[in-house]
Design an enzyme around this catalytic site. Sequence first.
Site, short mmCIF file in Angstrom:
data_model
loop_
_atom_site.label_atom_id
_atom_site.label_comp_id
_atom_site.label_asym_id
_atom_site.label_seq_id
_atom_site.Cartn_x
_atom_site.Cartn_y
_atom_site.Cartn_z
CB VAL A 26 3.88 18.82 6.05
CG1 VAL A 26 2.84 17.71 6.07
CG2 VAL A 26 3.23 20.19 6.16
CE LYS B 16 -1.71 1.75 3.91
NZ LYS B 16 -1.42 3.18 4.09
CG ASN B 17 2.53 2.80 3.57
OD1 ASN B 17 1.36 3.12 3.45
ND2 ASN B 17 3.12 2.62 4.75
NE ARG C 36 1.12 10.38 10.00
CZ ARG C 36 0.69 9.32 9.34
NH1 ARG C 36 -0.54 8.89 9.50
NH2 ARG C 36 1.48 8.67 8.53
NE ARG D 134 -6.22 4.67 5.76
CZ ARG D 134 -5.17 4.94 6.51
NH1 ARG D 134 -5.29 5.00 7.82
NH2 ARG D 134 -3.99 5.18 5.97
CG ASP E 245 3.15 1.34 9.31
OD1 ASP E 245 2.81 2.22 10.13
OD2 ASP E 245 3.30 1.57 8.10
CB VAL F 39 7.67 6.29 14.56
CG1 VAL F 39 7.43 6.99 13.23
CG2 VAL F 39 8.95 5.47 14.50
CB CYS G 20 -3.47 11.47 11.48
SG CYS G 20 -3.35 9.71 11.37
NE ARG H 75 2.26 12.44 7.12
CZ ARG H 75 2.65 13.64 7.50
NH1 ARG H 75 1.77 14.52 7.89
NH2 ARG H 75 3.93 13.97 7.48
C1 UD1 Z 1 4.85 6.72 6.34
C2 UD1 Z 1 3.87 5.58 6.16
C3 UD1 Z 1 3.30 5.15 7.50
C4 UD1 Z 1 4.43 4.81 8.46
C5 UD1 Z 1 5.42 5.95 8.55
C6 UD1 Z 1 6.65 5.59 9.38
C7 UD1 Z 1 2.98 6.05 3.98
C8 UD1 Z 1 1.80 6.43 3.16
N1 UD1 Z 1 2.80 6.05 5.30
O1 UD1 Z 1 4.12 7.81 6.88
O2 UD1 Z 1 2.47 4.01 7.29
O3 UD1 Z 1 3.89 4.55 9.74
O4 UD1 Z 1 5.89 6.29 7.23
O5 UD1 Z 1 7.25 4.46 8.90
O6 UD1 Z 1 4.02 5.73 3.44
N2 UD1 Z 1 7.42 14.25 10.78
C9 UD1 Z 1 7.67 15.55 11.11
N3 UD1 Z 1 7.72 16.49 10.14
C10 UD1 Z 1 7.54 16.18 8.81
C11 UD1 Z 1 7.30 14.84 8.47
C12 UD1 Z 1 7.24 13.91 9.48
O7 UD1 Z 1 7.83 15.88 12.29
O8 UD1 Z 1 7.59 17.08 7.96
C13 UD1 Z 1 7.35 13.24 11.85
C14 UD1 Z 1 5.97 12.61 11.96
O9 UD1 Z 1 5.10 13.42 12.70
C15 UD1 Z 1 6.28 11.31 12.64
C16 UD1 Z 1 7.66 10.96 12.08
O10 UD1 Z 1 8.19 12.16 11.53
O11 UD1 Z 1 6.38 11.50 14.02
C17 UD1 Z 1 7.63 9.91 10.99
O12 UD1 Z 1 6.81 10.34 9.95
P1 UD1 Z 1 7.05 9.98 8.43
O13 UD1 Z 1 8.24 9.08 8.29
O14 UD1 Z 1 7.02 11.23 7.64
O15 UD1 Z 1 5.76 9.12 8.13
P2 UD1 Z 1 4.79 9.27 6.89
O16 UD1 Z 1 5.57 9.45 5.66
O17 UD1 Z 1 3.70 10.20 7.19
#
Ligand code: UD1
Length: 448
Positions: free
Chosen positions: A145, A44-45, A143, A423, A331, A353, A138, A114
């Site tokens: 960006v 999926k991811n 989460r 999902r 996950d 995480v 979420c 997201r």
């Molecule tokens: C992706 C996966 C999700 C998985 C996660 C961690 C997809 C669609 N989803 O989510 O299933 O659980 O990786 O393996 O691929 N963070 C920040 N600032 C940012 C971006 C992230 O602080 O700009 C933080 C997040 O809040 C979180 C951590 O970094 O605490 C990890 O997030 P991230 O690796 O970005 O996860 P996703 O890409 O959202």
Amino acid sequence: MQSTMDLGTVSPTIEPMSPETNAPILRIIGKAPLSGHVPISGAKNSILALMAGTLLSSEGCRIRNVPNLADVKRMSDILETLGVKISRSGETLDLDTSNLTTNSAPYELVSKMRASFFALGSLLARLGSAKMPLPGGCAIGARPVELHVRGLQALGAFVQIEHGIVHAHAMSSNGRLQGARIYMDYPSVGATETLMMAATLAEGETIIENAALEPEVVDLADLCRAMGAKISGAGTNTIAIQGVDRLHFADFTAIPDRIEAATFMIAAAITRSTLSMSPVIPAHLTAAISKLQDIGVTVRIDSEDMITVIGGDRYRAVDIETLPYPGFPTDMQAQFMALLSICEGNGVVTETVFENRLQHVAELNRMGANIRLKNNVAVVTGVPQLSGAPVMATDLRASAALVIAGLAADGETTITGLHHLDRGYDRIEEKLRNVGANLYRTTANTAV
Ligand code: UD1
């Protein structure tokens, strides 16, 4: 941040068996022994990122091994609002990206998923400007960006956030992003994907340091390469991208879903059964295999794409700390916690995480587990037997954990909140029924 309230107690506010609604529920009669083979779907991811990646070219893409998931449907809906024409035949998606009609993704759809935000990188690279709503709150954490935004700024984008919408445009006169050296404070999966996609069409070289190493990042890099991008180092913490003028059509097959595979591995373990599964990439499952072996489960690697899990009689508790890949995946945390709840001794689960990803604790406790929670740390004291109960899925992987717990529990478990499960798991009931599980989907009305 995680509340300091002890979620180890049963929440009085949860009423998953409301008879007034027609919400689907999953009924599981536990303790059926499992045996046989489970087919594993595409990741999926990966697929969500690959779909975002197809926006980079006007020649379209074919993506194979795409399961029927609510998230894939939602991503398709978002791409269609941008002008992409999508057709599905079995597990193959054909995406015609020749005519993007807008650079602006709809709030109603992006706010629900997201991963769609990651398309900001490809849209901006292709069109020179993009408008993307901030992803909504979420259940598993805030989460943010800012890593995506700071990286795009380093690539020469002007980025402004107004009324919840990220407006980005390339500042150069020719509308292209400019290669740059980007250090990420944290190896975010999504930010690595956004920035890697954006850099494929930038002028000059981009280096992403402290990049995420997840297999899904590598899969996206492989798609981009198949489209003509020049990327090296994906799967290490330094990714180098030499920008090119344009990308072309690619026919690409997504990797198997390591999280789905791990979910079935734990299903085999918790029911003390033997299940084989394929296709899998065993190297993507190293953390899960290692923890299962420490617990006392036998994992056999049969071939380069098949593994067999053989449950044991006695399991000992282990500690788990979630980390970016190749550390233990967040996950898989909820599913492992279901298994830990029947292991002998105490296992400490530390979620590093996502700050709020332990809501399944209260639900597992409803099923007789003994789990105490303080902030992001759960102490799981094994019990000899779980007992079936009405429970509510709070997020995608939590829902899988409840299914796993229900398979092992004494009596009947009913799970509500199935939109979470749908999902990320394609035909999970069918796959489990085919190996002997006793479960079916019904509605609350017929269940009471
Ligand atoms: C992706 C996966 C999700 C998985 C996660 C961690 C997809 C669609 N989803 O989510 O299933 O659980 O990786 O393996 O691929 N963070 C920040 N600032 C940012 C971006 C992230 O602080 O700009 C933080 C997040 O809040 C979180 C951590 O970094 O605490 C990890 O997030 P991230 O690796 O970005 O996860 P996703 O890409 O959202």
